[in-house]
Write a protein that holds these residues in place. Structure first.
Motif, PDB file in Angstrom:
ATOM      1  N   GLN A   1       0.174   9.424   7.289  1.00 24.70           N
ATOM      2  CA  GLN A   1       0.125   9.870   5.907  1.00 24.70           C
ATOM      3  C   GLN A   1      -0.737   8.940   5.070  1.00 24.70           C
ATOM      4  OE1 GLN A   1       4.486   9.523   5.231  1.00 24.70           O
ATOM      5  NE2 GLN A   1       3.955   8.277   3.445  1.00 24.70           N
ATOM      6  N   ALA A   2      -1.196   9.473   3.931  1.00 18.88           N
ATOM      7  CA  ALA A   2      -2.060   8.705   3.037  1.00 18.88           C
ATOM      8  C   ALA A   2      -1.816   9.147   1.602  1.00 18.88           C
ATOM      9  CB  ALA A   2      -3.534   8.908   3.406  1.00 18.88           C
ATOM     10  N   GLN A   3      -1.985   8.212   0.672  1.00 13.12           N
ATOM     11  CA  GLN A   3      -1.852   8.517  -0.753  1.00 13.12           C
ATOM     12  C   GLN A   3      -3.132   9.184  -1.246  1.00 13.12           C
ATOM     13  OE1 GLN A   3       1.784   7.779  -1.173  1.00 13.12           O
ATOM     14  NE2 GLN A   3       0.802   7.662  -3.185  1.00 13.12           N
ATOM     15  N   LEU A   4      -2.991  10.103  -2.169  1.00  8.65           N
ATOM     16  CA  LEU A   4      -4.136  10.673  -2.854  1.00  8.65           C
ATOM     17  C   LEU A   4      -4.514   9.777  -4.034  1.00  8.65           C
ATOM     18  CD1 LEU A   4      -3.041  14.439  -3.001  1.00  8.65           C
ATOM     19  CD2 LEU A   4      -4.546  13.343  -1.334  1.00  8.65           C
ATOM     20  N   LEU A   5      -5.786   9.805  -4.420  1.00  4.89           N
ATOM     21  CA  LEU A   5      -6.210   9.010  -5.568  1.00  4.89           C
ATOM     22  C   LEU A   5      -5.521   9.496  -6.833  1.00  4.89           C
ATOM     23  CD1 LEU A   5     -10.026   8.589  -4.840  1.00  4.89           C
ATOM     24  CD2 LEU A   5      -8.210   6.894  -4.563  1.00  4.89           C
ATOM     25  N   ARG A   6      -5.338  10.843  -6.928  1.00  3.33           N
ATOM     26  CA  ARG A   6      -4.652  11.433  -8.072  1.00  3.33           C
ATOM     27  C   ARG A   6      -3.810  12.598  -7.569  1.00  3.33           C
ATOM     28  NH1 ARG A   6      -6.272   8.973 -12.251  1.00  3.33           N
ATOM     29  NH2 ARG A   6      -5.075  10.302 -13.666  1.00  3.33           N
ATOM     30  N   PRO A   7      -2.693  12.891  -8.233  1.00  3.16           N
ATOM     31  CA  PRO A   7      -1.881  14.046  -7.815  1.00  3.16           C
ATOM     32  C   PRO A   7      -2.721  15.321  -7.821  1.00  3.16           C
ATOM     33  CG  PRO A   7      -0.676  12.693  -9.380  1.00  3.16           C
ATOM     34  CD  PRO A   7      -2.071  12.157  -9.356  1.00  3.16           C
TER      35      PRO A   7
END
Length: 421
Positions: free
Chosen positions: A304-310
Protein backbone atom coordinates in the motif's frame (compact mmCIF):
# COMPACT_ATOMS: atom_id res chain seq x y z
CA UNK A 1 -31.00 -6.07 32.22
CA UNK A 2 -29.42 -9.44 31.50
CA UNK A 3 -27.81 -9.75 28.10
CA UNK A 4 -29.31 -12.51 25.96
CA UNK A 5 -27.44 -12.84 22.66
CA UNK A 6 -28.41 -15.18 19.84
CA UNK A 7 -26.24 -16.13 16.88
CA UNK A 8 -28.20 -17.65 14.02
CA UNK A 9 -26.34 -19.46 11.26
CA UNK A 10 -28.19 -20.76 8.20
CA UNK A 11 -27.09 -24.34 7.53
CA UNK A 12 -25.24 -24.89 4.21
CA UNK A 13 -26.95 -21.74 3.00
CA UNK A 14 -26.14 -21.62 -0.73
CA UNK A 15 -26.64 -25.35 -1.20
CA UNK A 16 -29.81 -25.34 0.91
CA UNK A 17 -31.21 -22.49 -1.19
CA UNK A 18 -30.58 -24.49 -4.38
CA UNK A 19 -32.27 -27.58 -2.95
CA UNK A 20 -35.17 -25.45 -1.74
CA UNK A 21 -35.80 -24.03 -5.21
CA UNK A 22 -35.19 -27.31 -7.08
CA UNK A 23 -36.87 -30.30 -5.39
CA UNK A 24 -34.96 -32.69 -7.69
CA UNK A 25 -31.76 -31.82 -5.81
CA UNK A 26 -33.11 -32.73 -2.37
CA UNK A 27 -31.42 -35.69 -0.75
CA UNK A 28 -28.57 -35.63 -3.29
CA UNK A 29 -24.95 -34.54 -2.78
CA UNK A 30 -24.94 -30.96 -4.06
CA UNK A 31 -22.13 -28.42 -4.29
CA UNK A 32 -22.40 -24.78 -5.28
CA UNK A 33 -19.24 -23.98 -7.23
CA UNK A 34 -17.68 -21.17 -9.18
CA UNK A 35 -17.03 -21.43 -12.90
CA UNK A 36 -13.91 -23.54 -13.66
CA UNK A 37 -13.69 -21.92 -17.10
CA UNK A 38 -13.21 -18.54 -15.39
CA UNK A 39 -10.76 -20.16 -12.92
CA UNK A 40 -13.20 -19.72 -10.03
CA UNK A 41 -13.84 -23.47 -9.82
CA UNK A 42 -13.94 -24.06 -6.07
CA UNK A 43 -16.65 -25.33 -3.74
CA UNK A 44 -18.51 -22.40 -2.17
CA UNK A 45 -21.06 -24.50 -0.27
CA UNK A 46 -22.16 -28.11 -0.04
CA UNK A 47 -25.18 -30.05 1.14
CA UNK A 48 -25.12 -32.40 4.14
CA UNK A 49 -25.03 -35.37 1.76
CA UNK A 50 -21.96 -33.96 0.00
CA UNK A 51 -20.34 -33.21 3.35
CA UNK A 52 -20.78 -36.83 4.41
CA UNK A 53 -18.89 -37.85 1.25
CA UNK A 54 -15.92 -35.70 2.28
CA UNK A 55 -16.60 -32.64 0.12
CA UNK A 56 -15.22 -29.50 1.77
CA UNK A 57 -15.69 -25.80 1.18
CA UNK A 58 -12.69 -24.37 -0.68
CA UNK A 59 -11.86 -27.59 -2.55
CA UNK A 60 -11.35 -27.45 -6.30
CA UNK A 61 -14.25 -28.95 -8.24
CA UNK A 62 -12.11 -31.84 -9.49
CA UNK A 63 -11.09 -32.66 -5.91
CA UNK A 64 -14.72 -32.64 -4.80
CA UNK A 65 -15.66 -34.97 -7.65
CA UNK A 66 -12.91 -37.37 -6.60
CA UNK A 67 -14.49 -37.55 -3.14
CA UNK A 68 -18.03 -37.85 -4.47
CA UNK A 69 -18.56 -39.29 -7.94
CA UNK A 70 -22.31 -38.51 -7.85
CA UNK A 71 -21.78 -34.88 -6.89
CA UNK A 72 -24.25 -32.45 -8.49
CA UNK A 73 -22.50 -29.15 -9.23
CA UNK A 74 -24.58 -25.99 -9.62
CA UNK A 75 -23.47 -22.38 -10.20
CA UNK A 76 -24.07 -19.72 -7.53
CA UNK A 77 -27.04 -17.35 -7.78
CA UNK A 78 -26.07 -14.47 -5.54
CA UNK A 79 -29.18 -12.41 -6.21
CA UNK A 80 -31.32 -15.30 -4.94
CA UNK A 81 -29.16 -15.72 -1.83
CA UNK A 82 -29.49 -11.99 -1.10
CA UNK A 83 -33.26 -12.27 -1.45
CA UNK A 84 -33.50 -15.23 0.94
CA UNK A 85 -31.07 -13.61 3.38
CA UNK A 86 -33.29 -10.51 3.51
CA UNK A 87 -36.35 -12.71 4.13
CA UNK A 88 -34.60 -14.41 7.07
CA UNK A 89 -33.65 -11.04 8.54
CA UNK A 90 -37.29 -9.96 8.32
CA UNK A 91 -38.01 -12.84 10.70
CA UNK A 92 -35.25 -11.72 13.05
CA UNK A 93 -36.42 -8.11 13.27
CA UNK A 94 -39.91 -9.25 14.25
CA UNK A 95 -38.30 -10.19 17.60
CA UNK A 96 -35.81 -7.34 18.11
CA UNK A 97 -34.33 -4.32 16.36
CA UNK A 98 -30.87 -5.38 17.57
CA UNK A 99 -29.86 -7.52 14.60
CA UNK A 100 -26.25 -7.42 13.37
CA UNK A 101 -25.38 -9.29 10.15
CA UNK A 102 -22.13 -11.23 10.00
CA UNK A 103 -22.16 -12.24 6.35
CA UNK A 104 -25.17 -13.31 4.29
CA UNK A 105 -26.01 -16.36 6.36
CA UNK A 106 -25.18 -15.30 9.94
CA UNK A 107 -26.62 -12.72 12.33
CA UNK A 108 -26.35 -11.80 15.98
CA UNK A 109 -29.55 -10.81 17.81
CA UNK A 110 -29.87 -9.17 21.23
CA UNK A 111 -33.21 -10.40 22.61
CA UNK A 112 -32.63 -9.31 26.21
CA UNK A 113 -35.51 -6.84 25.95
CA UNK A 114 -37.86 -9.27 24.23
CA UNK A 115 -38.39 -11.82 27.00
CA UNK A 116 -41.63 -10.19 28.16
CA UNK A 117 -43.14 -10.71 24.71
CA UNK A 118 -41.57 -13.92 23.45
CA UNK A 119 -40.10 -15.76 26.43
CA UNK A 120 -36.49 -16.66 27.34
CA UNK A 121 -33.65 -16.78 24.82
CA UNK A 122 -33.85 -20.51 24.10
CA UNK A 123 -37.58 -20.29 23.43
CA UNK A 124 -37.01 -17.42 21.01
CA UNK A 125 -34.21 -19.35 19.28
CA UNK A 126 -36.43 -22.42 18.87
CA UNK A 127 -39.26 -20.28 17.52
CA UNK A 128 -36.95 -18.57 15.03
CA UNK A 129 -35.66 -21.93 13.79
CA UNK A 130 -39.20 -23.23 13.38
CA UNK A 131 -40.28 -20.15 11.41
CA UNK A 132 -37.25 -20.28 9.11
CA UNK A 133 -38.00 -23.94 8.41
CA UNK A 134 -41.74 -23.43 7.96
CA UNK A 135 -41.81 -20.12 6.08
CA UNK A 136 -38.66 -20.36 3.97
CA UNK A 137 -37.78 -24.05 3.71
CA UNK A 138 -34.32 -23.50 5.19
CA UNK A 139 -32.75 -24.55 8.49
CA UNK A 140 -30.61 -22.68 11.00
CA UNK A 141 -28.50 -23.49 14.03
CA UNK A 142 -28.73 -20.96 16.86
CA UNK A 143 -26.43 -20.33 19.79
CA UNK A 144 -27.83 -18.60 22.89
CA UNK A 145 -25.45 -17.00 25.37
CA UNK A 146 -24.55 -13.95 27.42
CA UNK A 147 -22.10 -12.61 24.82
CA UNK A 148 -21.53 -12.61 21.07
CA UNK A 149 -18.47 -14.86 20.98
CA UNK A 150 -20.08 -17.69 22.94
CA UNK A 151 -23.34 -17.31 21.00
CA UNK A 152 -21.40 -17.92 17.79
CA UNK A 153 -19.65 -20.92 19.34
CA UNK A 154 -23.11 -22.23 20.24
CA UNK A 155 -24.39 -22.00 16.67
CA UNK A 156 -21.38 -24.05 15.52
CA UNK A 157 -21.66 -26.56 18.37
CA UNK A 158 -24.59 -28.59 17.00
CA UNK A 159 -25.65 -28.72 13.34
CA UNK A 160 -27.95 -28.80 11.52
CA UNK A 161 -31.16 -27.24 12.86
CA UNK A 162 -30.30 -27.10 16.57
CA UNK A 163 -30.24 -24.70 19.53
CA UNK A 164 -27.31 -24.65 21.97
CA UNK A 165 -27.43 -22.75 25.27
CA UNK A 166 -24.14 -21.51 26.78
CA UNK A 167 -24.52 -19.80 30.15
CA UNK A 168 -22.37 -18.20 32.82
CA UNK A 169 -22.71 -21.49 34.74
CA UNK A 170 -21.89 -24.03 32.00
CA UNK A 171 -19.49 -22.25 29.62
CA UNK A 172 -16.37 -23.78 31.16
CA UNK A 173 -17.70 -27.34 30.68
CA UNK A 174 -19.09 -26.63 27.18
CA UNK A 175 -16.58 -24.19 25.69
CA UNK A 176 -13.22 -24.90 27.30
CA UNK A 177 -12.96 -28.44 25.91
CA UNK A 178 -13.30 -27.22 22.31
CA UNK A 179 -10.24 -26.82 20.03
CA UNK A 180 -8.77 -23.34 20.20
CA UNK A 181 -9.34 -23.03 16.44
CA UNK A 182 -13.11 -22.95 17.12
CA UNK A 183 -12.78 -19.56 18.83
CA UNK A 184 -13.75 -16.54 16.76
CA UNK A 185 -10.77 -14.99 14.91
CA UNK A 186 -8.34 -17.81 15.72
CA UNK A 187 -7.09 -18.72 12.26
CA UNK A 188 -4.61 -21.37 11.10
CA UNK A 189 -1.51 -19.21 11.75
CA UNK A 190 -2.60 -18.36 15.30
CA UNK A 191 -3.54 -22.00 15.93
CA UNK A 192 -0.04 -23.09 14.89
CA UNK A 193 1.62 -20.48 17.10
CA UNK A 194 -0.43 -21.50 20.13
CA UNK A 195 0.11 -25.23 19.54
CA UNK A 196 3.88 -24.72 19.66
CA UNK A 197 3.41 -23.72 23.30
CA UNK A 198 0.98 -26.49 24.18
CA UNK A 199 -2.21 -24.43 23.87
CA UNK A 200 -4.64 -26.70 22.04
CA UNK A 201 -8.03 -25.96 23.65
CA UNK A 202 -10.00 -22.84 24.49
CA UNK A 203 -9.65 -23.73 28.18
CA UNK A 204 -5.87 -23.84 27.90
CA UNK A 205 -5.98 -20.43 26.21
CA UNK A 206 -8.23 -19.07 28.98
CA UNK A 207 -5.85 -20.30 31.68
CA UNK A 208 -2.71 -19.03 29.96
CA UNK A 209 -0.78 -16.07 31.28
CA UNK A 210 -2.06 -12.80 29.86
CA UNK A 211 1.52 -11.50 29.65
CA UNK A 212 2.57 -14.59 27.68
CA UNK A 213 -0.28 -14.15 25.17
CA UNK A 214 0.49 -10.46 24.77
CA UNK A 215 4.15 -11.27 24.07
CA UNK A 216 3.21 -14.02 21.60
CA UNK A 217 0.31 -12.40 19.75
CA UNK A 218 0.28 -8.74 20.77
CA UNK A 219 -3.06 -7.02 21.33
CA UNK A 220 -4.88 -9.85 19.57
CA UNK A 221 -3.62 -12.21 22.27
CA UNK A 222 -5.27 -10.05 24.95
CA UNK A 223 -8.49 -9.99 22.95
CA UNK A 224 -8.54 -13.79 22.53
CA UNK A 225 -7.87 -14.28 26.26
CA UNK A 226 -10.90 -12.10 26.96
CA UNK A 227 -12.98 -14.11 24.51
CA UNK A 228 -11.97 -17.44 26.07
CA UNK A 229 -12.86 -16.16 29.57
CA UNK A 230 -16.29 -14.87 28.57
CA UNK A 231 -15.26 -11.22 28.79
CA UNK A 232 -16.73 -10.10 25.49
CA UNK A 233 -18.71 -6.94 26.17
CA UNK A 234 -19.42 -5.97 22.55
CA UNK A 235 -23.03 -5.05 21.89
CA UNK A 236 -25.26 -6.00 18.97
CA UNK A 237 -25.68 -3.06 16.61
CA UNK A 238 -29.18 -1.85 15.69
CA UNK A 239 -30.25 -3.36 12.38
CA UNK A 240 -31.01 -0.02 10.76
CA UNK A 241 -27.80 1.63 11.93
CA UNK A 242 -25.40 2.45 9.11
CA UNK A 243 -21.87 1.53 10.24
CA UNK A 244 -19.03 3.86 9.26
CA UNK A 245 -17.24 2.64 6.16
CA UNK A 246 -13.60 1.87 6.74
CA UNK A 247 -12.38 0.69 3.31
CA UNK A 248 -13.79 -0.11 -0.12
CA UNK A 249 -12.15 -2.77 -2.25
CA UNK A 250 -12.54 -5.19 -5.10
CA UNK A 251 -10.67 -8.19 -6.42
CA UNK A 252 -10.79 -10.58 -9.35
CA UNK A 253 -9.23 -13.80 -10.57
CA UNK A 254 -8.38 -13.16 -14.21
CA UNK A 255 -9.79 -15.52 -16.88
CA UNK A 256 -6.17 -16.10 -17.99
CA UNK A 257 -2.72 -15.44 -16.58
CA UNK A 258 -1.65 -11.79 -16.77
CA UNK A 259 1.78 -11.87 -18.37
CA UNK A 260 2.33 -8.34 -19.70
CA UNK A 261 2.03 -4.86 -18.22
CA UNK A 262 -0.93 -4.16 -20.52
CA UNK A 263 -2.73 -7.22 -19.13
CA UNK A 264 -2.20 -5.91 -15.61
CA UNK A 265 -3.21 -2.36 -16.58
CA UNK A 266 -6.52 -3.53 -18.06
CA UNK A 267 -7.41 -5.45 -14.92
CA UNK A 268 -6.25 -2.70 -12.54
CA UNK A 269 -8.21 -0.08 -14.47
CA UNK A 270 -11.37 -2.19 -14.26
CA UNK A 271 -10.91 -2.64 -10.50
CA UNK A 272 -10.02 1.02 -9.92
CA UNK A 273 -13.05 2.12 -11.98
CA UNK A 274 -15.34 0.08 -9.75
CA UNK A 275 -13.74 1.17 -6.46
CA UNK A 276 -13.70 4.85 -7.48
CA UNK A 277 -17.36 4.67 -8.56
CA UNK A 278 -18.32 3.27 -5.15
CA UNK A 279 -16.26 6.00 -3.42
CA UNK A 280 -18.19 8.67 -5.28
CA UNK A 281 -21.45 6.90 -4.51
CA UNK A 282 -20.52 7.03 -0.81
CA UNK A 283 -19.44 10.68 -1.20
CA UNK A 284 -16.03 9.66 0.09
CA UNK A 285 -12.37 10.12 -0.79
CA UNK A 286 -9.43 7.89 0.05
CA UNK A 287 -5.96 8.86 1.23
CA UNK A 288 -4.21 5.57 0.44
CA UNK A 289 -4.40 2.65 -2.00
CA UNK A 290 -3.60 -1.00 -1.36
CA UNK A 291 -3.12 -3.72 -3.96
CA UNK A 292 -3.04 -7.48 -3.54
CA UNK A 293 -1.19 -9.76 -5.95
CA UNK A 294 -1.43 -13.52 -6.32
CA UNK A 295 0.85 -15.14 -8.89
CA UNK A 296 0.60 -18.51 -10.59
CA UNK A 297 2.85 -19.93 -7.90
CA UNK A 298 0.00 -18.99 -5.51
CA UNK A 299 2.20 -16.55 -3.59
CA UNK A 300 -0.06 -13.79 -2.19
CA UNK A 301 1.09 -10.43 -0.85
CA UNK A 302 -0.25 -6.90 -0.38
CA UNK A 303 1.36 -3.48 -0.69
CA UNK A 304 0.00 0.00 0.00
CA UNK A 305 0.96 3.63 -0.51
CA UNK A 306 -0.32 7.05 0.56
CA UNK A 307 -1.74 9.40 -2.04
CA UNK A 308 -0.37 12.94 -2.22
CA UNK A 309 -3.95 14.21 -1.79
CA UNK A 310 -7.28 12.48 -1.08
CA UNK A 311 -8.98 11.35 -4.29
CA UNK A 312 -12.01 9.52 -5.64
CA UNK A 313 -11.15 9.29 -9.34
CA UNK A 314 -10.02 6.05 -10.93
CA UNK A 315 -6.98 7.58 -12.62
CA UNK A 316 -5.46 8.62 -9.27
CA UNK A 317 -6.19 5.18 -7.86
CA UNK A 318 -4.80 3.45 -10.94
CA UNK A 319 -1.57 5.46 -10.98
CA UNK A 320 -0.90 4.55 -7.35
CA UNK A 321 -1.92 0.90 -7.88
CA UNK A 322 0.25 0.38 -10.96
CA UNK A 323 3.22 2.10 -9.32
CA UNK A 324 2.88 -0.37 -6.43
CA UNK A 325 2.71 -3.27 -8.89
CA UNK A 326 5.73 -2.04 -10.85
CA UNK A 327 7.75 -1.76 -7.65
CA UNK A 328 6.68 -5.18 -6.37
CA UNK A 329 6.50 -7.41 -9.43
CA UNK A 330 5.79 -11.09 -8.76
CA UNK A 331 8.18 -13.79 -9.85
CA UNK A 332 5.55 -15.53 -11.98
CA UNK A 333 2.58 -14.42 -14.09
CA UNK A 334 -0.32 -12.85 -12.18
CA UNK A 335 -3.38 -14.93 -11.38
CA UNK A 336 -5.47 -12.45 -9.38
CA UNK A 337 -5.41 -8.82 -8.31
CA UNK A 338 -7.19 -6.69 -5.74
CA UNK A 339 -7.45 -2.94 -5.18
CA UNK A 340 -8.61 -1.35 -1.94
CA UNK A 341 -9.15 2.31 -1.04
CA UNK A 342 -8.00 3.11 2.50
CA UNK A 343 -8.22 6.06 4.88
CA UNK A 344 -11.67 7.20 3.82
CA UNK A 345 -13.06 10.63 4.59
CA UNK A 346 -16.23 12.38 3.49
CA UNK A 347 -15.68 14.54 0.43
CA UNK A 348 -16.95 17.56 2.38
CA UNK A 349 -14.29 16.93 5.04
CA UNK A 350 -11.34 16.67 2.66
CA UNK A 351 -8.24 18.83 3.40
CA UNK A 352 -7.76 22.27 1.89
CA UNK A 353 -7.30 21.90 -1.85
CA UNK A 354 -4.10 22.90 -3.63
CA UNK A 355 -3.88 25.45 -6.44
CA UNK A 356 -1.24 23.42 -8.27
CA UNK A 357 -2.12 22.44 -11.88
CA UNK A 358 -2.23 18.74 -11.02
CA UNK A 359 -5.01 19.37 -8.51
CA UNK A 360 -7.07 21.15 -11.15
CA UNK A 361 -6.58 18.19 -13.51
CA UNK A 362 -7.68 15.78 -10.78
CA UNK A 363 -10.86 17.79 -10.17
CA UNK A 364 -11.63 17.77 -13.90
CA UNK A 365 -11.11 13.97 -13.96
CA UNK A 366 -13.51 13.58 -11.06
CA UNK A 367 -16.16 15.68 -12.84
CA UNK A 368 -15.66 13.60 -15.99
CA UNK A 369 -15.98 10.31 -14.12
CA UNK A 370 -19.15 11.47 -12.39
CA UNK A 371 -20.59 12.08 -15.88
CA UNK A 372 -19.46 8.56 -16.87
CA UNK A 373 -21.23 7.21 -13.77
CA UNK A 374 -24.50 8.78 -14.93
CA UNK A 375 -24.17 7.42 -18.47
CA UNK A 376 -23.32 3.90 -17.27
CA UNK A 377 -26.13 4.05 -14.75
CA UNK A 378 -28.59 4.75 -17.57
CA UNK A 379 -27.17 2.67 -20.43
CA UNK A 380 -25.03 0.01 -18.74
CA UNK A 381 -21.35 -0.47 -17.99
CA UNK A 382 -20.42 -1.31 -21.59
CA UNK A 383 -21.78 1.97 -22.97
CA UNK A 384 -18.45 3.68 -22.18
CA UNK A 385 -15.14 1.84 -22.04
CA UNK A 386 -11.50 2.85 -21.89
CA UNK A 387 -9.55 2.39 -25.11
CA UNK A 388 -7.06 0.07 -23.41
CA UNK A 389 -9.93 -2.34 -22.68
CA UNK A 390 -10.45 -2.89 -26.39
CA UNK A 391 -7.05 -4.58 -26.70
CA UNK A 392 -8.39 -7.58 -24.79
CA UNK A 393 -12.11 -7.30 -23.93
CA UNK A 394 -11.99 -10.65 -22.11
CA UNK A 395 -10.02 -8.97 -19.31
CA UNK A 396 -12.50 -6.10 -18.92
CA UNK A 397 -15.13 -6.63 -16.23
CA UNK A 398 -18.15 -4.85 -14.87
CA UNK A 399 -17.01 -5.13 -11.27
CA UNK A 400 -19.17 -2.31 -9.88
CA UNK A 401 -21.72 -4.67 -8.37
CA UNK A 402 -19.18 -6.82 -6.53
CA UNK A 403 -17.35 -4.22 -4.45
CA UNK A 404 -16.41 -5.24 -0.93
CA UNK A 405 -17.31 -2.57 1.61
CA UNK A 406 -15.48 -3.06 4.93
CA UNK A 407 -17.32 -1.44 7.86
CA UNK A 408 -15.79 -0.86 11.27
CA UNK A 409 -17.20 -3.99 12.77
CA UNK A 410 -17.01 -6.49 15.57
CA UNK A 411 -13.27 -7.20 15.41
CA UNK A 412 -12.46 -3.50 15.42
CA UNK A 413 -14.63 -2.98 18.48
CA UNK A 414 -13.00 -5.84 20.37
CA UNK A 415 -9.51 -4.79 19.33
CA UNK A 416 -10.23 -1.37 20.81
CA UNK A 417 -11.41 -3.06 23.99
CA UNK A 418 -8.20 -5.10 24.15
CA UNK A 419 -6.15 -1.98 23.53
CA UNK A 420 -7.58 -0.32 26.60
CA UNK A 421 -7.20 -3.44 28.80
Amino acid sequence: MERVILHSDLNNFYASAECRDNPELRGRPVAVCGDPAARHGIVLAKSQEAKRCGVKTGQAVWQARERCRDLVVVPPRYDRYLELSAAVRDIYISYTDRVEPFGLDECWLDVGGSAGLFGPGKAIADDIRARIRRELGLTASVGVSFNKVFAKLGSDYRKPDATTLITQENYRSVVWALPVSDLLYVGPATTRKLSRYGVYTIGQLAQSSLEFLHTLLGKVGVMLWQFANGQDGAGVAPYYAVPPVKTIGNSTTAPRDLESDDDVKITLYALCDSVAARLREQRSMCSAVQIGIRDTGLLWYERQAQLLRPACDSTSLFQAAFALFAGNRPRYAVRSLSVRALGLSLADEAPQLSFLPEEARRLRRTDLEEAVDRIRGKYGYGSLRRCIMLTDPALDLDAKGTNIVHPIGFLGTMAESARSH
